[in-house]
Design a protein around this motif. Structure first.
Motif, mmCIF file in Angstrom:
data_model
loop_
_atom_site.group_PDB
_atom_site.id
_atom_site.type_symbol
_atom_site.label_atom_id
_atom_site.label_comp_id
_atom_site.label_asym_id
_atom_site.label_seq_id
_atom_site.Cartn_x
_atom_site.Cartn_y
_atom_site.Cartn_z
ATOM 1 N N ILE A 174 6.110 -2.412 -6.766
ATOM 2 C CA ILE A 174 5.547 -3.263 -5.706
ATOM 3 C C ILE A 174 6.062 -2.814 -4.332
ATOM 4 O O ILE A 174 5.307 -2.687 -3.376
ATOM 5 C CB ILE A 174 5.886 -4.748 -5.976
ATOM 6 C CG1 ILE A 174 5.021 -5.247 -7.130
ATOM 7 C CG2 ILE A 174 5.669 -5.611 -4.737
ATOM 8 C CD1 ILE A 174 5.313 -6.649 -7.574
ATOM 9 N N VAL A 175 7.363 -2.561 -4.259
ATOM 10 C CA VAL A 175 7.945 -2.174 -2.961
ATOM 11 C C VAL A 175 7.307 -0.873 -2.465
ATOM 12 O O VAL A 175 7.044 -0.714 -1.258
ATOM 13 C CB VAL A 175 9.484 -2.064 -3.069
ATOM 14 C CG1 VAL A 175 10.080 -1.444 -1.817
ATOM 15 C CG2 VAL A 175 10.091 -3.453 -3.287
ATOM 16 N N SER A 176 6.990 0.036 -3.391
ATOM 17 C CA SER A 176 6.364 1.297 -2.954
ATOM 18 C C SER A 176 4.975 1.023 -2.342
ATOM 19 O O SER A 176 4.542 1.715 -1.435
ATOM 20 C CB SER A 176 6.280 2.290 -4.118
ATOM 21 O OG SER A 176 5.341 1.824 -5.058
ATOM 22 N N GLN A 177 4.322 -0.046 -2.825
ATOM 23 C CA GLN A 177 3.007 -0.376 -2.246
ATOM 24 C C GLN A 177 3.127 -1.084 -0.896
ATOM 25 O O GLN A 177 2.165 -1.207 -0.151
ATOM 26 C CB GLN A 177 2.233 -1.266 -3.216
ATOM 27 C CG GLN A 177 1.854 -0.551 -4.508
ATOM 28 C CD GLN A 177 1.416 -1.541 -5.563
ATOM 29 O OE1 GLN A 177 0.661 -2.457 -5.295
ATOM 30 N NE2 GLN A 177 1.903 -1.361 -6.779
ATOM 31 N N TRP A 178 4.320 -1.602 -0.614
ATOM 32 C CA TRP A 178 4.542 -2.297 0.657
ATOM 33 C C TRP A 178 4.976 -1.343 1.775
ATOM 34 O O TRP A 178 5.293 -1.793 2.872
ATOM 35 C CB TRP A 178 5.655 -3.345 0.493
ATOM 36 C CG TRP A 178 5.242 -4.632 -0.143
ATOM 37 C CD1 TRP A 178 3.981 -5.082 -0.389
ATOM 38 C CD2 TRP A 178 6.122 -5.664 -0.602
ATOM 39 N NE1 TRP A 178 4.022 -6.321 -0.980
ATOM 40 C CE2 TRP A 178 5.328 -6.702 -1.123
ATOM 41 C CE3 TRP A 178 7.507 -5.813 -0.622
ATOM 42 C CZ2 TRP A 178 5.878 -7.873 -1.651
ATOM 43 C CZ3 TRP A 178 8.062 -6.971 -1.148
ATOM 44 C CH2 TRP A 178 7.248 -7.989 -1.668
ATOM 45 N N SER A 179 5.059 -0.053 1.507
ATOM 46 C CA SER A 179 5.748 0.869 2.426
ATOM 47 C C SER A 179 5.283 0.712 3.880
ATOM 48 O O SER A 179 6.088 0.796 4.803
ATOM 49 C CB SER A 179 5.601 2.312 1.954
ATOM 50 O OG SER A 179 4.244 2.610 1.801
ATOM 51 N N GLU A 180 3.970 0.451 4.084
ATOM 52 C CA GLU A 180 3.500 0.369 5.478
ATOM 53 C C GLU A 180 4.079 -0.842 6.225
ATOM 54 O O GLU A 180 4.043 -0.912 7.446
ATOM 55 C CB GLU A 180 1.968 0.330 5.526
ATOM 56 C CG GLU A 180 1.383 -0.873 4.831
ATOM 57 C CD GLU A 180 -0.137 -0.898 4.855
ATOM 58 O OE1 GLU A 180 -0.713 -0.969 5.958
ATOM 59 O OE2 GLU A 180 -0.739 -0.874 3.753
ATOM 60 N N PHE A 181 4.603 -1.839 5.463
ATOM 61 C CA PHE A 181 5.160 -3.031 6.126
ATOM 62 C C PHE A 181 6.683 -2.954 6.294
ATOM 63 O O PHE A 181 7.283 -3.847 6.870
ATOM 64 C CB PHE A 181 4.854 -4.304 5.316
ATOM 65 C CG PHE A 181 3.427 -4.418 4.886
ATOM 66 C CD1 PHE A 181 2.407 -4.353 5.821
ATOM 67 C CD2 PHE A 181 3.096 -4.596 3.549
ATOM 68 C CE1 PHE A 181 1.083 -4.449 5.428
ATOM 69 C CE2 PHE A 181 1.779 -4.700 3.145
ATOM 70 C CZ PHE A 181 0.757 -4.621 4.086
ATOM 71 N N LEU A 182 7.293 -1.933 5.730
ATOM 72 C CA LEU A 182 8.762 -1.899 5.681
ATOM 73 C C LEU A 182 9.356 -1.062 6.807
ATOM 74 O O LEU A 182 8.730 -0.152 7.327
ATOM 75 C CB LEU A 182 9.230 -1.347 4.326
ATOM 76 C CG LEU A 182 8.771 -2.112 3.085
ATOM 77 C CD1 LEU A 182 9.327 -1.475 1.813
ATOM 78 C CD2 LEU A 182 9.174 -3.575 3.149
ATOM 79 N N GLU A 183 10.578 -1.422 7.151
ATOM 80 C CA GLU A 183 11.338 -0.647 8.134
ATOM 81 C C GLU A 183 12.765 -0.486 7.609
ATOM 82 O O GLU A 183 13.133 -1.124 6.613
ATOM 83 C CB GLU A 183 11.339 -1.361 9.487
ATOM 84 C CG GLU A 183 11.800 -2.806 9.388
ATOM 85 C CD GLU A 183 11.559 -3.589 10.685
ATOM 86 O OE1 GLU A 183 12.489 -3.589 11.513
ATOM 87 O OE2 GLU A 183 10.480 -4.197 10.832
#
Ligand code: SF4
Ligand code: SF4
Length: 330
Positions: A174-183
């Motif tokens: 899931i976290v890999s799919q969130w990459s565009e939202f992460l910093e």
């Protein structure tokens, strides 16, 4: 590897992405309180909440559910098909998930409850830190705020952000799919949290004290205030007792057997044919509830069956506090 974080305003985007693939259950406001519900609009989700009215158990053990349908004439029966829709439980406090882990023990040990266990398949849990209010006392029952057992992802709040920790393969996916939202995350460590509500003694010694407390005056004192309304059982994440009843449709051979949440605080709970009730005295019922939480199952499981959520204190009709009752014993 540097850890990642998500800004608070990006949370609805992260939930939207989850919704494309999963049913998402999360806390939302309801008046001045909060409830867990299936998310339609991701903007509804709140991560800053104290607790919800009902625990997550309502999704696994609904208040009222049909467990078998039958035809009397044909002597046939049919178990309902249980959906195990892939579900993300988002923004969950750790005491809440500890409640589910205790239900897993209750329904998965000995004679297994297939109806419950089916619903436990395909679950993903995303936890979040919380600030204890006047009611929570989870730390006293062995659940400090940084306990992450059972979670796939854990969000730790800091400065308008949440540190994102992926704890399982499902979480990493899931976290890999969130990459565009992460910093990148600058926060390392866990927040120092103080519980105002506490047990006088840590959980390790409670069981021994409990076994010597059968005739303690606190049971009768508490029972003078208690209305036997059963609210404390209904809102408790670890209470799982249910009543079973049959309903046959008049004029047909069709019938259904259902189970409904029950309460050990109500006189009828132990009533049997002939009108005999095994815990007729209210103080017997008060003592029984506390014993279920801190002695009987603990003997077997070595963990209290109270997770310190504080709901039974917050919602008690008579302002009875389980920590006050316990502290009278300790
Ligand atoms: S909610 Fe309070 S008054 Fe009602 S049964 Fe429980 S302890 Fe008694
Ligand atoms: S007994 Fe009360 S504080 Fe403990 S888990 Fe149940 S509702 Fe929460």
């Amino acid at each position: 590897m540097s850890s990642k974080a998500i800004a608070r305003e990006k949370i609805p985007d992260a939930v939207s992405l989850l919704k494309a693939k999963y049913r998402v259950i999360a806390p939302v406001p309801k008046g001045k309180t909060f409830v867990f519900k299936k998310i339609g609009n991701p903007q509804e989700v709140v991560l800053d909440y104290n607790t919800t009215i009902l625990p997550l158990k309502k999704f696994f053990l609904p208040p009222d559910e049909v467990i078998v349908k039958y035809n009397l004439k044909k002597r046939e029966y049919q178990e309902p098909e249980i959906e195990s829709e892939p579900t993300v439980f988002f923004g969950i406090h750790n005491y809440e998930l500890q409640g589910i882990l205790r239900l897993d023990y209750a329904f998965g040990t000995g004679v297994k409850d297939a109806t419950y266990l089916k619903k436990r398949e395909n679950n993903i849990f995303i936890g979040v830190t919380y600030t204890p209010d006047d009611y929570h006392f989870a730390e006293s029952v062995g659940i400090p705020t940084d306990l992450k057992e059972g979670f796939d992802i854990f969000l730790t709040k800091y400065n308008g952000h949440y540190r994102v920790e992926a704890l399982t393969d499902k979480g990493k996916n899931i976290v890999s799919q969130w990459s565009e939202f992460l910093e990148d995350c600058s926060y390392d460590g866990d927040p120092v949290v103080h519980f105002k509500n506490k047990l006088k003694q840590s959980v390790a010694g409670i069981r021994e004290i409990f076994h010597g407390a059968y005739n303690h005056p606190v049971w009768k004192e508490t029972s003078k205030k208690c209305y036997s309304c059963g609210t404390c059982n209904l809102v408790c994440p670890t209470c799982y007792c249910f009543d079973v009843s049959d309903e046959v449709v008049l004029g047909t051979d069709q019938g259904a057997r259902s189970r409904r949440w029950d309460s050990c605080q109500i006189l009828g709970f132990t009533e049997v044919a002939g009108g005999e009730a095994f815990r007729e005295k209210r103080y017997d019922r008060v003592r029984h509830r506390m014993s279920r939480k801190f002695a009987y199952i603990m003997d077997d499981r070595d963990r209290p069956f109270c997770v310190g959520c504080g709901r039974c204190i917050r919602q008690c009709t008579a302002d009875i506090s389980i920590t006050d009752v316990m502290n009278a014993l300790l």
